[in-house]
Design a protein around this motif. Structure first.
Motif, PDB file in Angstrom:
ATOM      1  N   ASP A   1     -32.418  44.071  25.698  1.00 35.68           N
ATOM      2  CA  ASP A   1     -31.018  44.090  25.080  1.00 35.68           C
ATOM      3  C   ASP A   1     -29.680  43.561  25.840  1.00 35.68           C
ATOM      4  OD1 ASP A   1     -32.192  45.705  23.121  1.00 35.68           O
ATOM      5  OD2 ASP A   1     -31.833  47.511  24.214  1.00 35.68           O
ATOM      6  N   TYR A   2     -30.101  42.876  26.690  1.00 34.28           N
ATOM      7  CA  TYR A   2     -28.968  42.429  27.686  1.00 34.28           C
ATOM      8  C   TYR A   2     -29.014  41.015  28.230  1.00 34.28           C
ATOM      9  CZ  TYR A   2     -27.966  47.225  27.712  1.00 34.28           C
ATOM     10  OH  TYR A   2     -27.719  48.706  27.119  1.00 34.28           O
ATOM     11  N   PRO A   3     -27.882  40.358  28.214  1.00 29.74           N
ATOM     12  CA  PRO A   3     -27.924  39.036  28.775  1.00 29.74           C
ATOM     13  C   PRO A   3     -28.109  38.684  30.312  1.00 29.74           C
ATOM     14  CG  PRO A   3     -25.470  39.412  28.672  1.00 29.74           C
ATOM     15  CD  PRO A   3     -26.548  40.752  27.941  1.00 29.74           C
ATOM     16  N   GLY A   4     -28.212  37.603  30.563  1.00 25.46           N
ATOM     17  CA  GLY A   4     -28.620  36.986  32.000  1.00 25.46           C
ATOM     18  C   GLY A   4     -29.926  36.948  32.483  1.00 25.46           C
ATOM     19  N   PRO A   5     -29.879  36.535  33.779  1.00 26.37           N
ATOM     20  CA  PRO A   5     -31.435  36.712  34.250  1.00 26.37           C
ATOM     21  C   PRO A   5     -32.066  38.198  34.476  1.00 26.37           C
ATOM     22  CG  PRO A   5     -29.890  36.173  35.964  1.00 26.37           C
ATOM     23  CD  PRO A   5     -28.932  36.219  34.720  1.00 26.37           C
ATOM     24  N   LYS A   6     -33.161  38.006  34.282  1.00 25.55           N
ATOM     25  CA  LYS A   6     -33.988  39.306  34.721  1.00 25.55           C
ATOM     26  C   LYS A   6     -34.990  39.090  35.999  1.00 25.55           C
ATOM     27  CE  LYS A   6     -32.402  40.697  30.625  1.00 25.55           C
ATOM     28  NZ  LYS A   6     -31.132  40.460  30.814  1.00 25.55           N
ATOM     29  N   ALA A   7     -35.507  40.103  36.438  1.00 28.69           N
ATOM     30  CA  ALA A   7     -36.349  39.905  37.586  1.00 28.69           C
ATOM     31  C   ALA A   7     -37.302  41.139  37.488  1.00 28.69           C
ATOM     32  CB  ALA A   7     -35.672  40.367  38.967  1.00 28.69           C
ATOM     33  N   GLN A   8     -38.406  40.564  38.243  1.00 29.00           N
ATOM     34  CA  GLN A   8     -39.687  41.663  38.625  1.00 29.00           C
ATOM     35  C   GLN A   8     -40.360  41.393  39.946  1.00 29.00           C
ATOM     36  OE1 GLN A   8     -43.206  39.983  36.311  1.00 29.00           O
ATOM     37  NE2 GLN A   8     -41.550  39.145  35.251  1.00 29.00           N
ATOM     38  N   ILE A   9     -40.721  42.369  40.398  1.00 28.22           N
ATOM     39  CA  ILE A   9     -41.575  42.524  41.715  1.00 28.22           C
ATOM     40  C   ILE A   9     -42.620  43.346  41.249  1.00 28.22           C
ATOM     41  CG2 ILE A   9     -41.960  43.777  43.961  1.00 28.22           C
ATOM     42  CD1 ILE A   9     -38.910  44.350  44.223  1.00 28.22           C
ATOM     43  N   LEU A  10     -43.902  42.335  41.655  1.00 29.95           N
ATOM     44  CA  LEU A  10     -45.242  42.613  41.466  1.00 29.95           C
ATOM     45  C   LEU A  10     -45.797  43.320  42.834  1.00 29.95           C
ATOM     46  CD1 LEU A  10     -46.364  39.722  39.408  1.00 29.95           C
ATOM     47  CD2 LEU A  10     -45.390  41.884  38.580  1.00 29.95           C
TER      48      LEU A  10
ATOM     49  N   THR B   1     -33.274  26.763  32.270  1.00 29.72           N
ATOM     50  CA  THR B   1     -34.077  26.624  31.039  1.00 29.72           C
ATOM     51  C   THR B   1     -33.776  27.717  30.019  1.00 29.72           C
ATOM     52  OG1 THR B   1     -35.989  27.255  32.159  1.00 29.72           O
ATOM     53  CG2 THR B   1     -35.651  24.991  31.883  1.00 29.72           C
ATOM     54  N   ALA B   2     -33.473  28.929  30.646  1.00 33.18           N
ATOM     55  CA  ALA B   2     -33.558  30.141  29.419  1.00 33.18           C
ATOM     56  C   ALA B   2     -32.271  30.299  28.630  1.00 33.18           C
ATOM     57  CB  ALA B   2     -33.825  31.278  30.515  1.00 33.18           C
ATOM     58  N   ASP B   3     -32.391  30.967  27.778  1.00 33.33           N
ATOM     59  CA  ASP B   3     -31.268  31.168  27.040  1.00 33.33           C
ATOM     60  C   ASP B   3     -30.361  32.539  27.728  1.00 33.33           C
ATOM     61  OD1 ASP B   3     -29.127  31.938  25.119  1.00 33.33           O
ATOM     62  OD2 ASP B   3     -30.479  32.322  23.640  1.00 33.33           O
ATOM     63  N   TRP B   4     -29.150  32.249  28.130  1.00 33.08           N
ATOM     64  CA  TRP B   4     -28.479  33.176  28.883  1.00 33.08           C
ATOM     65  C   TRP B   4     -28.273  34.427  28.130  1.00 33.08           C
ATOM     66  CZ3 TRP B   4     -26.728  33.209  34.072  1.00 33.08           C
ATOM     67  CH2 TRP B   4     -26.217  34.152  34.484  1.00 33.08           C
ATOM     68  N   ALA B   5     -28.244  34.393  26.851  1.00 33.31           N
ATOM     69  CA  ALA B   5     -27.735  35.606  25.916  1.00 33.31           C
ATOM     70  C   ALA B   5     -29.063  36.367  25.652  1.00 33.31           C
ATOM     71  CB  ALA B   5     -27.097  35.016  24.445  1.00 33.31           C
ATOM     72  N   HIS B   6     -30.079  35.658  25.447  1.00 35.30           N
ATOM     73  CA  HIS B   6     -31.387  36.256  25.185  1.00 35.30           C
ATOM     74  C   HIS B   6     -32.388  35.717  26.218  1.00 35.30           C
ATOM     75  CE1 HIS B   6     -29.394  38.336  21.867  1.00 35.30           C
ATOM     76  NE2 HIS B   6     -28.900  37.178  21.464  1.00 35.30           N
ATOM     77  N   PRO B   7     -32.549  35.880  27.234  1.00 33.29           N
ATOM     78  CA  PRO B   7     -33.599  35.112  28.069  1.00 33.29           C
ATOM     79  C   PRO B   7     -34.933  35.753  27.947  1.00 33.29           C
ATOM     80  CG  PRO B   7     -32.156  36.570  29.416  1.00 33.29           C
ATOM     81  CD  PRO B   7     -31.489  36.736  28.169  1.00 33.29           C
TER      82      PRO B   7
END
Length: 175
Positions: free
Chosen positions: A53-62, A100-106
């Protein structure tokens, strides 16, 4: 001592040493587990916000135990990972390549968080306001910085003081 035996022993030792050294120098990311993709039900571990639902880069820890934590922005990843009390064994950390990702909908475009270049303090808002824009390519980060402001950092240059969710460096527009 037999010269031929000595020569063969030295050659064998050098070959074994070369194998050991090169196996230790292999690309660490080759052994990383693959990143998880974001679905409609993927939420941030910090606040339950839907990542889609939100713009900008996301992150994850495995983690080594197979569990994953997701973050609606990269600032959240750093604020958890850099805490002194963080003691879970991390297998991999991923952020999105905003070159490379779309900022609005990455979606997708996951890169190793430790290999990324970050622009911190830009005027481009992420899910929670100012975020750490992540890039696989330093030139993309420099171009972003020229248009949006901020300062370039490597993963190992980011400190817990910079990754506070109560302001800190991301709120300092003088940097």
């Amino acid at each position: 001592m037999n010269y031929r035996f000595f020569k063969t022993t030295i050659a064998t030792a050098i070959a074994v040493l070369a194998i050991v050294v090169t196996s230790g120098c292999q690309n660490e990311s080759a052994s990383l587990p693959p990143p998880h993709e974001i679905t409609d039900s993927t939420v941030s571990v910090l606040d339950g916000m839907s990542l889609k639902d939100y713009p900008g880069p996301k992150a994850q820890i495995l983690y080594a135990d197979g569990q994953a934590d997701f973050f609606c922005d990269t600032l959240g990843l750093f604020s958890v990972y850099l805490r002194p009390e963080h003691d879970r064994k991390v297998r991999a950390m991923y952020v999105q390549d905003m070159g490379t990702a779309d900022w609005a909908h990455p979606t997708g475009h996951w890169i190793d968080a430790k290999q990324a270049t970050y622009v911190i303090g830009s005027k481009k808002p992420g899910a929670m306001g100012q975020t750490f824009a992540s890039f696989a390519n330093r030139r993309d980060a420099e171009q972003f910085m020229k248009s949006e402001g901020g300062t370039l950092y490597r993963f190992d240059q980011v400190t817990i003081d910079m990754a506070t969710t109560d302001g800190g460096v991301v709120k300092d527009h003088n940097m």
